[in-house]
Design an enzyme around this catalytic site. Structure first.
Site, PDB file in Angstrom:
ATOM      1  N   ASN A  64       0.827  -1.207   0.000  1.00 15.84           N
ATOM      2  CA  ASN A  64       0.000   0.000   0.000  1.00 15.84           C
ATOM      3  C   ASN A  64       0.863   1.260   0.000  1.00 15.84           C
ATOM      4  OD1 ASN A  64      -2.377  -1.470   0.076  1.00 15.84           O
ATOM      5  ND2 ASN A  64      -2.754  -1.148   2.246  1.00 15.84           N
ATOM      6  N   ARG A 385     -10.620  -4.717 -14.176  1.00 20.47           N
ATOM      7  CA  ARG A 385      -9.494  -5.559 -13.769  1.00 20.47           C
ATOM      8  C   ARG A 385      -9.980  -7.005 -13.791  1.00 20.47           C
ATOM      9  NH1 ARG A 385      -5.860  -1.934 -11.333  1.00 20.47           N
ATOM     10  NH2 ARG A 385      -6.808  -0.219 -10.165  1.00 20.47           N
ATOM     11  N   ARG A 415      -5.096   1.524 -13.494  1.00 26.56           N
ATOM     12  CA  ARG A 415      -3.744   1.690 -12.966  1.00 26.56           C
ATOM     13  C   ARG A 415      -3.142   0.376 -12.464  1.00 26.56           C
ATOM     14  NH1 ARG A 415      -4.116   5.949  -9.012  1.00 26.56           N
ATOM     15  NH2 ARG A 415      -3.646   7.475 -10.627  1.00 26.56           N
ATOM     16  N   HIS A 445     -15.230   2.584 -15.232  1.00 29.54           N
ATOM     17  CA  HIS A 445     -15.027   1.858 -13.978  1.00 29.54           C
ATOM     18  C   HIS A 445     -16.249   1.043 -13.584  1.00 29.54           C
ATOM     19  CE1 HIS A 445     -14.348   1.718  -9.445  1.00 29.54           C
ATOM     20  NE2 HIS A 445     -13.205   1.262  -9.915  1.00 29.54           N
ATOM     21  N   TYR A 479     -12.182 -10.003  -1.694  1.00 32.16           N
ATOM     22  CA  TYR A 479     -12.841  -8.701  -1.712  1.00 32.16           C
ATOM     23  C   TYR A 479     -14.310  -8.887  -1.371  1.00 32.16           C
ATOM     24  CZ  TYR A 479      -8.995  -6.224  -4.147  1.00 32.16           C
ATOM     25  OH  TYR A 479      -7.800  -5.661  -4.481  1.00 32.16           O
ATOM     26  N   ARG A 575     -14.013   2.640   4.265  1.00 32.54           N
ATOM     27  CA  ARG A 575     -12.853   1.777   4.472  1.00 32.54           C
ATOM     28  C   ARG A 575     -11.547   2.571   4.513  1.00 32.54           C
ATOM     29  NH1 ARG A 575     -11.471  -1.281  -0.497  1.00 32.54           N
ATOM     30  NH2 ARG A 575      -9.755   0.181  -0.756  1.00 32.54           N
ATOM     31  N   HIS A 603     -15.186  -3.641  -0.009  1.00 30.79           N
ATOM     32  CA  HIS A 603     -15.043  -3.019  -1.322  1.00 30.79           C
ATOM     33  C   HIS A 603     -16.367  -2.544  -1.910  1.00 30.79           C
ATOM     34  CE1 HIS A 603     -13.921  -3.126  -5.751  1.00 30.79           C
ATOM     35  NE2 HIS A 603     -12.913  -2.447  -5.239  1.00 30.79           N
TER      36      HIS A 603
END
Length: 701
Positions: A64, A385, A415, A445, A479, A575, A603
């Site tokens: 992170n 993703r 990214r 997204h 997730y 979160r 998530h």
């Protein structure tokens, strides 16, 4: 929660909402993110967390922090370098922010090192798992490492000398290196060299019997082989972090994929943003690194070794089940065990909660069935993703090869997944899928799938999936996300319209069950916040509950402040980074902010508006950030089924309850972890509760 002075509905209009509010009402986004990573570190520090999971949290903390420097710190430095030193919402200059980020990061990195050296490493050793340094190896281990070095390391090592004929080599981002000083015994001349650790090797070399040694120690133990005939004076590990943001001008390029590939090759060569060195490094060697790398003092981080604790993932993966979280077997929604998938969704919308409910038997199955079913005529999908061995992509390829119309929107600007997505896009194109790359200037997204099927009744029907998470079977196991399946004609029309917008030209902003960014999501949320204020003023039930990963959008925050000032209770489950200040008299005394971190990465995004006693519930892909609301294609879907709405409202209330373990945010941005009540009894762990109690998570109807 008491009432306060009446706030007019107009006071939360975007762009006008902050007119009468205090200027210090926002916290720094960067520090807010670092405090999120601090919460990850607190999980590693918790001795009640299974031992290997503590090691994994240390690894997550390091990964992170790498990304934070590569993106957020790099962005601040770029603004300074280009002269665009615009102050943040907090009115702090980027230079001041960088200094604060540096101070907090150093504090956290040293805290991580203490956790590793004083708690996790000793506990691992007690459990028979040792991470040792070179001087702790016995003679047998050293002989084994000599053989390993000559057979597996030496052939791929390249030492780079630094002298007038050999300029200082380029140090790629996130590579682990040794800075070596040697002396020529013939002329007494001292020289400097850099040795890069081969990326093909694991972070820790297995000595056998669950003993491991850092790879740089093995290399350092054989420097006399690399620099034969020289006297090795000193060696020190170091690591560089570089700016990893990509810049592609979509208006100026004819081939987005090629331009992005060129940028990816340049990513390794971005400007330095951090130099990590072991605390034992000499000032002479550090000065060489500073000078040659162009590192300022504030960019240098001296920490106890070993560097790059992200490699602890390797240790966390050891087959020691007694030191890990107990295994979890996701359940299959009962309705799918009783009926055909398409028939079940035709009868009633299906809400699934991952990872508690199986991604394999729901989302993957949905797309695999669509590929194999001769009645299916078309499949449309967004991919932001996905995993390296994606069954989702394979299903889309199978559907295209079966002659179905397959349209896939691949977001190649996701990214750190750019190269992976480019590879998938090309495979999809080769299989005959229609691949598009979204809307110019925006990232796509939203998580959408649309299957068009000629059902037995002769009706051409649309089956939809709208999710909060990526179509990634790997991350779906760790997730926490929701997915909604629907054959509702309104949802089907919405997804058809949205896909047509994404693949063609359209300025459509009004949908039936969707709120879509960037055209209408921000205003849709603000309108509902205003509606809650109006309901409260009219004496009707009013309340706002929101679950997101990040809350940093100033207009939305000002809207929530206005709701609080009007007396509307606001519960926020965040979160990550939150720049709103809760509990401030006259501003946010009716706002509570909680955070839950644990085994699964929270998530999902959920938005609940009390709506006068008939809660309106939305879920989807959007966080409350300017990029999500203004620079991305995002979608929220309204949950229509009353039982499913109740299920999501109950989940929100359970998370915010004082009897549930969580981190609780104070007005100054500090988070306090609360896991026990006043009688020292454990509070409810919501993730364990959902994992263990099927009735909390399954609504069969």
């Amino acid at each position: 929660m008491g009432d306060s002075a009446t706030v007019t509905v107009e006071s939360v209009v975007p762009g006008q909402s902050g007119a009468n509010l205090p200027p210090d009402r926002f916290l720094d986004r960067e520090e807010g993110w670092l405090r999120f990573n601090q919460r990850v570190l607190e999980l590693a520090e918790d001795v009640e967390t299974p031992l290997l999971e503590r090691a994994r949290y240390l690894a997550i903390f390091s990964s992170n922090l790498d990304e934070f420097f590569m993106v957020r710190v790099a962005g601040l430095k770029r603004r300074l370098a280009t002269g665009v030193a615009v102050t943040a919402a907090t009115r702090h200059h980027p230079r001041a922010l960088l200094q604060r980020v540096s101070a907090v990061s150093r504090e956290l990195v040293l805290r991580q090192a203490r956790c590793f050296h004083e708690s996790v490493a000793p506990a691992l050793a007690e459990a028979g798992i040792s991470i040792v340094r070179w001087d702790q190896l016995d003679d047998t281990e050293r002989r084994r490492m000599h053989r390993f070095f000559h057979g597996s390391i030496y052939p791929v090592l390249t030492p780079f000398a630094v002298d007038p004929a050999h300029p200082f080599p380029y140090i790629s981002g996130r590579s682990l290196n040794l800075a070596v000083t040697v002396r020529d015994p013939e002329n007494g001349r001292t020289m400097f060299a850099r040795v890069k650790m081969p990326s093909v090797l694991p972070r820790f070399i297995d000595l056998g019997r669950e003993r491991f040694v850092p790879v740089e120690d093995v290399v350092a133990g054989h420097l006399s082989v690399l620099f034969e005939g020289m006297e090795v004076l000193e060696h020190h590990a170091f690591r560089v972090t570089r700016n990893a943001d990509l810049e592609v001008d979509e208006d100026e390029t004819d081939d987005l994929v090629t331009s992005l590939e060129n940028e990816l090759r340049r990513r390794r060569f971005g400007p330095l943003v951090r130099l990590e060195v072991e605390e034992t490094i000499s000032e002479d060697v550090l000065n060489i690194l500073r000078r040659e790398l162009g590192a300022d003092d504030e960019e240098v981080y001296r920490v106890p070794g070993p560097l790059n604790l992200a490699g602890l993932d390797q240790i966390a993966d050891l087959p020691r089940p007694e030191l890990r979280f107990p295994p979890m077997v996701p359940v299959e929604p009962q309705v799918l065990t009783q009926d055909d998938f398409f028939a079940a969704v035709r009868r009633r919308d299906l809400l699934v909660h991952h990872p508690y409910e199986s991604f394999t038997t729901t989302t993957e199955r949905f797309l695999a069935m669509a590929a194999a079913d001769p009645k299916v005529v078309a499949v449309k999908q967004t991919l932001y993703r996905t995993s390296g061995d994606s069954t989702i992509v394979e299903a889309l390829i199978d559907a295209a090869r079966a002659g179905k119309e397959v349209v896939v929107l691949v977001e190649i600007k996701a990214r750190f997944d750019e190269q992976n997505n480019i590879s998938w896009a090309r495979k999809l194109e080769e299989a005959g899928c229609h691949v598009v790359y979204g809307v110019v200037g925006l990232k796509t997204h939203c998580k959408l799938a649309l299957v068009v099927r000629q059902d037995d009744d002769g009706v051409l029907r649309r089956y939809c999936h709208v999710g909060t998470g990526n179509y990634n079977p790997s991350t779906a196991r760790i997730y926490e996300d929701f997915g909604l399946f629907s054959a509702d004609p309104e949802a089907g029309e919405d997804l058809s319209d949205l896909f047509n917008h994404l693949t063609g030209f359209s300025r459509k902003s009004a949908y039936r069950r969707l709120l879509v960014a960037p055209a209408a999501l921000r205003e849709g949320l603000m309108e509902r916040i205003r509606g809650e204020i109006a309901n409260h003023e009219q004496g009707r039930p009013a309340r706002i509950r929101i679950k997101v990963n990040s809350l940093v959008d100033e207009d939305v925050i000002d809207g929530l402040y206005a709701a609080s000032r009007a007396g509307v209770p606001v519960d926020l489950w965040v979160r990550g980074s939150c720049v709103l200040r809760p509990g401030v008299d006259g501003l946010s005394e009716n706002i509570r902010v909680r955070s839950i971190l644990g085994r699964f990465l929270e998530h999902s995004r959920i938005f609940v508006f009390e709506n006068g006693g008939e809660p309106q519930v939305w879920l989807g892909s959007a966080d409350l950030m300017p990029r999500n609301l203004d620079r991305r294609v995002e979608a929220l879907i309204r949950v229509a089924d009353p039982d499913q709405r109740r299920r999501l409202v109950d989940l929100m209330d359970l998370a915010m309850a004082d009897t549930t373990a969580s981190w609780r945010m104070a007005a100054d941005g500090e988070w306090t972890r609360v896991t026990r009540d006043s009688g020292d009894h454990h509070l409810l762990d919501i993730q364990n509760a959902l994992r263990n109690d099927r009735h909390l998570r399954v609504v069969d109807g």
